[in-house]
Design a protein around this motif. Structure first.
Motif, PDB file in Angstrom:
ATOM      1  N   ARG A 140     -13.584  -2.133  71.821  1.00  0.00           N
ATOM      2  CA  ARG A 140     -13.683  -1.858  70.382  1.00  0.00           C
ATOM      3  C   ARG A 140     -13.800  -3.153  69.580  1.00  0.00           C
ATOM      4  NH1 ARG A 140      -9.512   3.244  70.424  1.00  0.00           N
ATOM      5  NH2 ARG A 140     -11.031   4.709  71.250  1.00  0.00           N
ATOM      6  N   SER A 141     -13.128  -4.212  70.045  1.00  0.00           N
ATOM      7  CA  SER A 141     -13.258  -5.528  69.394  1.00  0.00           C
ATOM      8  C   SER A 141     -14.691  -6.018  69.503  1.00  0.00           C
ATOM      9  CB  SER A 141     -12.311  -6.542  70.042  1.00  0.00           C
ATOM     10  OG  SER A 141     -10.986  -6.137  69.920  1.00  0.00           O
ATOM     11  N   PHE A 142     -15.263  -5.846  70.687  1.00  0.00           N
ATOM     12  CA  PHE A 142     -16.652  -6.249  70.926  1.00  0.00           C
ATOM     13  C   PHE A 142     -17.590  -5.493  69.985  1.00  0.00           C
ATOM     14  CE2 PHE A 142     -20.668  -5.793  73.327  1.00  0.00           C
ATOM     15  CZ  PHE A 142     -20.956  -7.125  73.567  1.00  0.00           C
ATOM     16  N   PHE A 143     -17.353  -4.189  69.836  1.00  0.00           N
ATOM     17  CA  PHE A 143     -18.209  -3.355  68.979  1.00  0.00           C
ATOM     18  C   PHE A 143     -18.037  -3.735  67.503  1.00  0.00           C
ATOM     19  CE2 PHE A 143     -19.203   0.684  66.735  1.00  0.00           C
ATOM     20  CZ  PHE A 143     -20.533   0.786  67.127  1.00  0.00           C
ATOM     21  N   ALA A 144     -16.780  -3.967  67.073  1.00  0.00           N
ATOM     22  CA  ALA A 144     -16.526  -4.358  65.677  1.00  0.00           C
ATOM     23  C   ALA A 144     -17.202  -5.690  65.363  1.00  0.00           C
ATOM     24  CB  ALA A 144     -15.019  -4.459  65.427  1.00  0.00           C
TER      25      ALA A 144
END
Length: 761
Positions: A294-298
């Protein structure tokens, strides 16, 4: 080590939450630490409930899908908002920064560069001069040159710098005191489980966004990169309230904040991968694999939005993109490592001096006048900065100029090399020539700029305005690196027959790239201050596009870390956490002492006995008396005073809320009503008032250790499980309690520091 309460209480009944749901139970007061174990248990219970119901109807199935996707939705919204705000801040800061020097008559909202884009009157050497852009001297006095115009421009520069700084500090002081500083020390503390209400609120977000633009435009020695992480975390916190999964669970909310901090670094440096690694290495306390995705996507969403806005007008995510055409040689590792040593020494010096100054600010009357301090620092900065072109310009622009390789398109004084052809002397942009007077003049100005930046950064970081440390540290390193790079270049030119240069540097060849040295120096100085390693290497090569130069960056950053660690293992953020007394257990810090749990637990031999609750002997009046007479956040529940056998642990806040709720909703609850924490009510006389059952707020399996457990293991348990407290037993009998603050006090005492400094509350 054991889980008190035994196997009889299964994980389903860890908190017995579904028996009597009481509004407000399970929430936390301001400046308290969350219970990670309890929060994870609540989330598992909620997840089981949703899964068990999803086959009942289409509506329940839709709700389960919404719950499953809410994590991706919240990080998408966070990324969109972070990217949009970062683009807005970049554009506004550039415009206000140029406002100190003049104004665009054709379009007030254009900065200097945009104003001259459409002009047909610009020359190649003076591409920033056009009739549409007027300096303040031209507008007020009607003349562009001469002593009078210089003084007028000088005065207007100081006037605007002071106006921006004064407005920024006043907005922070009046509307959002939490908007000051970089915010990273507090975010690290919040991600470790500490509650600071309002720190990530909408007022803080709004004021931080506005004042960050003002602070950067004022010319103070600070950057906007650290505060952008705070801005992104504010967005993450606000959006998490739209989803019950995150708004009602503090541990889950921190997963969103970890992703938000990655998005913040992604837009600050245009480094999405570096942002994820920064979140993992530097700020996050709990980082499961799901949070990594999710960090990567954000970070991806935030970078995409910023690229769409294109705030720098160069169709890139970053201002510092460079392309070097010369490979580096093995021998150059020596100056790169020396730059690493300089970075480590600068980092250690900065941390010591800045913390000493901040401590003095806290302990003297000077700290009571934040507006005066900001005005004073802004005045000194503006007065000293204006005469030197390298300190007058925006720090980001300075770093860009220092990173840039000399070529035919560059007009910087750093590229004015001398060319001798046919007996005559001309000046060229080719760096494989001897340095001309322009280069030597620029070197002197850079040396003065280096001293100025070092002094002013020490006094600026910690002011009551938004202030980041990344850009000033990089500027100091870039200046030092460029000076070393030009020195190496000239050494290679005049002494190309030395054995060091003879093998790979032919006469007239372009061997040394001074811009590369600036890039390595910038990374080394930032590494020396923050003690980041892997994430910093990735951030710098994403920032500059210098993928080929990873090895020099790694060598310099590791050297700066080793040198800095020799003077103290703390980075600047950990040092500020300790200065502010936040209850933060640093995972990087080793506990090497041989003490036992009984040496740290409360009560000590000189203390009053431990405040405990019995499982079925107390009345409401007695229970309220214990709560009013003590200030503890929770109480162990035991079978009886005689046996001291542990039953569970009840939090002060939950007891208070449960009693108030029972009085409102249940009839017959009186002061002499019996309170019981057992499954079944005790046998009472027929005329006694209705008893009060508080089993639903009891933690049936509090973490326990024996009195002989080494503190090394206890500290490890607290770090890895995020505990608030741990009970100490001997042969099953309760002896005492160890809290997070007890551990921090003990660690401070072992390090010969003041144990009472861990008293943020």
């Amino acid at each position: 080590m054991s889980n008190g309460g035994g196997a009889a209480s299964s994980s389903t009944h860890l908190l017995d939450f579904l028996e009597e749901p009481i509004p407000g139970v399970g929430t936390y007061d301001d400046f308290h630490t969350i219970d990670w174990v309890r929060e994870k248990c609540k989330d598992r219970e909620r997840h089981r409930k949703i899964n068990s119901k999803k086959k009942e109807s289409a509506w329940e199935f839709t709700k389960s899908l919404y719950d499953a996707w809410s994590g991706w939705l919240v990080v998408t919204l966070t990324g969109l908002a972070s990217g949009a705000l970062a683009g807005l801040i970049d554009i506004a800061a550039d415009w206000m920064n140029d406002l100190k020097e003049g104004v665009c008559l054709s379009a007030m909202w254009f900065n200097h560069e945009q104003c001259c884009w459409t002009s047909n009157e610009t020359t190649f050497d003076e591409r920033d001069k056009c009739t549409q852009w007027k300096s303040w001297a031209e507008l007020i006095l009607g003349q562009a040159e001469g002593p009078g115009s210089y003084i007028m421009n000088y005065f207007m520069y100081i006037y605007w710098a002071l106006s921006f700084a004064f407005l920024a500090v006043c907005l922070v002081k009046v509307f959002a005191p939490y908007a000051c500083g970089s915010g990273i020390p507090e975010i690290k503390t919040i991600l470790s489980g500490f509650i600071i209400r309002g720190y990530l609120g909408k007022w803080t977000l709004m004021i931080k966004t506005i004042t960050l633009v003002l602070a950067v435009a004022s010319g103070l020695s600070l950057g906007k990169e650290g505060p952008l992480v705070h801005v992104a975390c504010c967005c993450g916190n606000i959006f998490s309230y739209l989803f019950p999964k995150y708004s009602k669970n503090e541990a889950k909310k921190r997963e969103v904040l970890s992703a938000a901090s990655a998005a913040g670094v992604s837009v600050a440096f245009g480094a999405p991968i570096g942002g994820v690694l920064f979140s993992l290495e530097e700020v996050s306390y709990y980082f499961p694999l799901k949070t990594l995705w999710r960090s990567f996507f954000a970070a991806l969403v935030a970078a995409f939005v910023l690229r769409s806005i294109n705030p720098f007008g160069n169709s890139r995510l970053v201002l510092f993109y460079v392309e070097y055409h010369t490979p580096w040689y093995l021998f150059e590792l020596i100056p790169f490592i020396l730059l690493g040593v300089f970075g480590g020494l600068w980092g250690a010096f900065f941390i010591r001096t800045n913390i000493a100054w901040c401590r003095r600010r806290k302990s003297t009357r000077f700290g009571k006048y934040p507006v005066l301090e900001v005005i004073l620092v802004a005045t000194i900065t503006a007065v000293v900065a204006f005469p030197n072109p390298y300190t007058r310009q925006n720090t980001s622009e300075l770093i860009k100029e220092l990173f840039t390789d000399c070529g035919p398109l560059e007009t910087s004084a750093l590229c004015k090399y001398r060319s001798e052809m046919n007996g005559s002397t001309a000046y060229t942009d080719n760096p494989n020539q001897p340095a001309g007077p322009g280069v030597y003049s620029a070197m002197w100005q850079l040396c003065l700029a280096l001293i100025f930046k070092i002094i002013m950064t020490i006094f600026t970081f910690g002011l009551k305005v938004p202030s980041g440390l990344f850009i000033p540290s990089m500027a100091i390193g870039a200046i030092a690196g460029r000076i070393v790079g030009i020195a190496m270049e000239q050494l290679a030119y005049y002494h190309h027959d030395w054995f060091l240069f003879k093998e790979w540097c032919e006469v007239g060849a372009d061997c040394i790239t001074p811009g590369l040295y600036a890039m390595v120096g910038a990374a080394a100085c930032l590494g020396g201050v923050t003690r980041m390693t892997v994430s910093l290497v990735v951030i710098v090569f994403e920032l500059t596009g210098g993928l080929e130069y990873i090895v020099p960056l790694m060598a310099a950053i590791m050297t700066s870390k080793w040198v800095g660690d020799a003077f103290g293992r703390e980075g600047i953020y950990e040092a500020h956490i300790r200065l502010n007394g936040y209850p933060f257990l640093d995972a990087k810090e080793e506990f090497t002492h041989t003490t036992l749990a009984r040496d740290v637990m409360r009560p000590r031999s000189s203390d009053p006995p431990l405040a405990v609750l019995t499982q079925d002997d107390l009345t409401v009046e007695e229970l309220q008396g214990i709560i009013n007479e003590t200030s503890y956040n929770g109480f162990p529940v035991i079978v009886s005073k005689e046996s001291q056998r542990l039953v569970g642990f009840a939090l002060r806040r939950d007891i208070t809320i449960a009693i108030e709720n029972a009085r409102r909703r249940q009839e017959g609850i009186m002061l002499n009503s019996r309170v019981y924490f057992t499954q079944h009510a005790p046998t009472l006389p027929a005329d006694s008032p209705r008893p009060l059952k508080l089993r639903s707020i009891l933690d049936m399996s509090p973490f326990t250790v024996t009195d002989h457990t080494p503190m090394e293991i206890v500290v490890d348990i607290f770090r890895k499980l995020g505990l608030r407290q741990c009970l100490v037993t001997h042969n099953g009998r309760l002896l005492g309690i160890v809290t997070k603050k007890d551990i921090l006090r003990h660690m401070a005492q072992m390090a010969n520091q003041d144990p009472e400094s861990i008293m943020f509350n």
